[in-house]
Design a protein around this motif. Structure first.
Motif, short mmCIF file in Angstrom:
data_model
loop_
_atom_site.label_atom_id
_atom_site.label_comp_id
_atom_site.label_asym_id
_atom_site.label_seq_id
_atom_site.Cartn_x
_atom_site.Cartn_y
_atom_site.Cartn_z
N UNK A 275 0.07 -3.75 -55.55
CA UNK A 275 -0.40 -2.45 -55.47
C UNK A 275 -1.51 -2.69 -54.41
N UNK A 276 -1.55 -2.28 -53.36
CA UNK A 276 -2.72 -2.39 -52.22
C UNK A 276 -3.78 -1.43 -52.71
N UNK A 277 -4.79 -2.02 -53.44
CA UNK A 277 -6.05 -1.19 -53.90
C UNK A 277 -6.70 -0.31 -52.74
N UNK B 227 -4.66 2.69 -52.21
CA UNK B 227 -4.92 3.68 -53.09
C UNK B 227 -6.35 4.18 -52.98
N UNK B 228 -7.29 3.62 -52.85
CA UNK B 228 -8.77 3.94 -52.83
C UNK B 228 -8.77 5.10 -51.78
N UNK B 229 -8.30 4.72 -50.55
CA UNK B 229 -8.17 5.42 -49.29
C UNK B 229 -7.38 6.78 -49.75
N UNK C 11 -9.28 13.79 -52.81
CA UNK C 11 -10.70 14.35 -53.17
C UNK C 11 -11.35 15.12 -52.11
N UNK C 12 -11.13 15.05 -50.87
CA UNK C 12 -11.62 15.71 -49.76
C UNK C 12 -10.73 16.76 -49.70
N UNK C 13 -9.44 16.69 -49.56
CA UNK C 13 -8.77 18.06 -49.65
C UNK C 13 -9.08 18.90 -50.78
N UNK C 14 -9.13 18.57 -52.04
CA UNK C 14 -9.45 19.15 -53.17
C UNK C 14 -10.90 20.02 -52.97
N UNK C 15 -11.99 19.03 -52.30
CA UNK C 15 -13.02 19.82 -51.93
C UNK C 15 -12.99 20.90 -51.06
N UNK C 16 -12.23 20.70 -49.96
CA UNK C 16 -11.74 21.72 -48.81
C UNK C 16 -11.32 23.02 -49.25
N UNK C 17 -10.13 22.86 -50.27
CA UNK C 17 -9.40 23.62 -51.00
C UNK C 17 -10.34 24.73 -51.89
#
Length: 93
Positions: A40-42, A45-47, A53-59
């Motif tokens: 797994x490329x951590x 995954x972090x990106x 999370x940015x999409x959730x905040x915008x929504x």
């Protein structure tokens, strides 16, 4: 049908092998089906987590804007809407 070894699928065990395994015929004793998990490329995954999370905040901001446009003559309904707005605005900050 061919009675031959097939990697990760079949093994033609000899009587001596079966005897060494106390006549236990469980498949894992004779056939190794293990396949390593892909790495797994951590960083990726972090990106992705950051982007989600940015999409959730915008929504949530968009939802708050929509909720602020709602009106009702029922005070209980308006109180509920305002509570939701307050909670969402607290999470966004």
């Amino acid at each position: 049908e061919k009675r031959q070894d097939v990697d990760k699928y079949a093994h033609l065990a000899t009587f001596d092998e079966i005897k060494e395994n106390d006549f236990n015929l469980n498949i894992p004793r004779y056939v190794d089906t293990f396949e390593p998990e892909p790495e797994v490329d951590l960083r990726q995954v972090s990106k992705e987590l950051h982007d989600v999370n940015a999409q959730i905040r915008d929504n949530e901001k968009e939802l708050v804007d929509m909720l602020k446009q709602l009106t009702s003559k029922d005070d209980d309904v308006m109180e509920g809407i305002n509570d939701i707005i307050k909670n969402l605005e607290g999470e966004i900050k």
